[in-house]
Design an enzyme around this catalytic site. Structure first.
Site, mmCIF file in Angstrom:
data_model
loop_
_atom_site.group_PDB
_atom_site.id
_atom_site.type_symbol
_atom_site.label_atom_id
_atom_site.label_comp_id
_atom_site.label_asym_id
_atom_site.label_seq_id
_atom_site.Cartn_x
_atom_site.Cartn_y
_atom_site.Cartn_z
ATOM 1 N N THR A 86 0.744 -1.232 -0.034
ATOM 2 C CA THR A 86 0.162 0.172 -0.063
ATOM 3 C C THR A 86 0.759 1.135 0.033
ATOM 4 O O THR A 86 0.377 2.481 -0.068
ATOM 5 C CB THR A 86 -0.863 0.073 1.118
ATOM 6 O OG1 THR A 86 -0.021 -0.417 2.439
ATOM 7 C CG2 THR A 86 -2.072 -1.197 0.969
ATOM 8 N N GLN A 87 2.278 1.079 0.155
ATOM 9 C CA GLN A 87 3.139 2.324 0.253
ATOM 10 C C GLN A 87 4.452 1.772 -0.441
ATOM 11 O O GLN A 87 4.870 0.827 0.038
ATOM 12 C CB GLN A 87 2.958 2.915 1.454
ATOM 13 C CG GLN A 87 3.559 4.390 1.417
ATOM 14 C CD GLN A 87 4.073 4.779 2.924
ATOM 15 O OE1 GLN A 87 4.649 4.259 3.561
ATOM 16 N NE2 GLN A 87 3.461 6.318 3.206
ATOM 17 N N THR A 107 7.008 0.132 1.800
ATOM 18 C CA THR A 107 7.021 0.483 3.235
ATOM 19 C C THR A 107 6.005 0.340 4.010
ATOM 20 O O THR A 107 5.832 0.841 5.311
ATOM 21 C CB THR A 107 7.662 2.271 3.368
ATOM 22 O OG1 THR A 107 6.661 2.710 2.101
ATOM 23 C CG2 THR A 107 9.016 2.302 3.070
ATOM 24 N N SER A 108 4.674 0.158 3.255
ATOM 25 C CA SER A 108 3.649 -0.351 4.140
ATOM 26 C C SER A 108 2.684 -1.589 3.306
ATOM 27 O O SER A 108 2.904 -1.286 2.156
ATOM 28 C CB SER A 108 2.664 0.911 4.442
ATOM 29 O OG SER A 108 1.678 0.505 5.628
ATOM 30 N N SER A 109 2.155 -2.208 4.129
ATOM 31 C CA SER A 109 1.185 -3.255 3.435
ATOM 32 C C SER A 109 0.265 -3.750 4.190
ATOM 33 O O SER A 109 0.039 -3.657 5.507
ATOM 34 C CB SER A 109 2.473 -4.443 2.925
ATOM 35 O OG SER A 109 2.828 -4.989 3.986
#
Ligand SMILES: C[S@@+](CC[C@H](N)C(=O)[O-])C[C@H]1O[C@@H](n2cnc3c(N)ncnc32)[C@H](O)[C@@H]1O
Length: 396
Positions: A86-87, A107-109
């Site tokens: 997601t990022q 860096t995000s998930s």
């Protein structure tokens, strides 16, 4: 993002199927967590995400939204046992016009549900317990905990403001109101302490001391540990006053490294062709890429990273560089099929790696479940077999 009524019905069905699958595969073991998986609408937490594409030469991610793949396919993908990104590189995505992304670091998930529920089961929660989560991410795992324990028992910390804001919206939208904190999870959240349980869904290089202070004696810390070369795996520590200890799990699941502990951009000093002291190596660079040995290499050289390169048209050499101390080891093939190592700097990196791999082999090449961690105020060590066995310090 709200779905149309028939999509909501389809989502209920997909959740049941996912729960059945997770139970069949042995990840879901209790009716309470099964009920949470069946209830929490993952699609509200990942209305848009990225998946890896089939591109061969460079890792590329492509956007997945209702618009890019169609509503049904989007919903089906949401409820598969996959990690969805997601990022990347700490930058928010322009969802008005999402483009494929390459040469970037996630860096995000939303972590794959089997790993999420397996960790939740491992956390051994009971009704009435309070949990501190590090790494809210999309909020999906937070929502599962809210469903199981009640929002008032759940505190979750996310370091990235935008990620935290979207998680809050998704949680509120599914009627969960945990205590959400924006900040560095290494500091924990003193105001809500003591916690019965702490679970981290990003990887840390060592156990942050604040966690020991904020988890009650007898409480559990469940986190992955990792270095810059690889993950060390999942550890479950029982807190006893100002120390904690416990074992690694049998496999070595991996999470993205905590943002503040990312490897420094500079690899450090790259040695020239004549630098260092040479000797014949016992092991070649393959130890850095084979699971048990690579785990030992990570323990032995906690601040190092490696890459392979052909120097001036010569054979491919492998460079192991420790930017914390400017130490290096360079492995080059010899004419007789062996390896030569050149080492320099205050840490003899390859000596340490070979010694650690040698010890592991003497102990019968065990998997990670033979290792444990003890954390006290002044030191953190990974040990083999028992706390008095061979030890390797974690970076402080
Ligand atoms: C794998 S994702 C979390 C997955 C999440 N639990 C879910 O179910 O969607 C890891 C998250 O940890 C966050 N993170 C990284 N370093 C952190 C830190 N020091 N403190 C708190 N959160 C951190 C990242 O921004 C990222 O959102």
């Amino acid at each position: 993002m709200a779905c149309e009524p028939d999509m909501e019905t389809a989502a209920v069905d997909l959740r049941r199927r996912l729960a059945r699958q997770l139970e069949k595969d042995g990840w879901l073991r209790s009716p309470q967590w099964r009920a949470a998986v069946e209830a929490v609408p993952r699609h509200k937490f990942i209305p848009r995400f990225y998946r890896e594409s089939d591109a061969v030469d460079v890792t590329t991610w492509e956007p997945v939204t209702q618009e890019t793949v169609g509503k049904e396919e989007w919903l089906r993908l949401v409820y598969t046992d996959e990690t969805w990104m997601t990022q990347f590189d700490g930058h928010d995505i322009d969802w008005a016009d999402p483009k494929p992304i390459s040469n970037a670091t996630p860096t995000s998930s939303s972590t794959l549900p089997s790993l999420v529920v397996r960790m939740l089961e491992d956390l051994d929660v009971q009704d009435g317990m309070s949990v501190l989560e590090i790494g809210t991410g999309t909020g999906y795992s937070t929502a599962l905990m809210c469903h199981r324990l009640g929002s008032e028992s759940v505190t979750s910390i996310e370091t990235d403001e935008g990620v935290a804001r979207r998680a809050r919206e998704a949680l509120t939208g599914s009627d969960h109101t945990p205590h959400l904190v924006v900040g560095d999870g290494r500091a924990g959240h003193r105001a809500g302490a003591p916690y019965d349980r702490l679970i981290a869904t990003c990887g840390f290089r060592s156990i942050p001391p604040a966690w020991l202070e904020q988890v009650r004696p007898g409480g559990i810390i469940l986190t992955t540990l990792r270095g810059w070369m690889r993950s060390l795996g999942l550890v479950k520590l029982v807190v006893t006053g100002d120390s904690a200890s416990g074992w690694f799990s049998e496999d070595d699941p991996s999470f993205m490294v905590a943002r503040q502990q990312d490897a420094p951009e500079s690899l450090g000093m790259v040695p020239g062709p004549d630098d260092g002291t040479a000797r014949r190596a016992t092991y070649g660079p393959e130890v850095l890429g084979t699971s048990g040995r690579a785990f030992m290499a990570q323990l032995a050289a906690p601040d190092a990273r490696f890459f392979s390169l052909a120097l001036e048209g010569g054979p491919v050499s492998t460079f192991l560089l420790d930017s914390a101390t400017d130490s290096f080891a360079v492995l080059a093939p010899t004419d007789d099929g062996g390896w030569q190592v050149r080492q320099g700097g205050p840490r003899r990196l390859w000596d340490a790696v070979e010694s650690a791999v040698g010890t592991w082999e003497e102990y019968g090449s065990p998997n990670t479940a033979a290792f444990g961690v003890t954390v006290s105020r002044d030191q953190q060590v990974v040990w083999l077999g028992n706390p008095n066995g061979p030890k390797w310090p974690l970076p402080s």
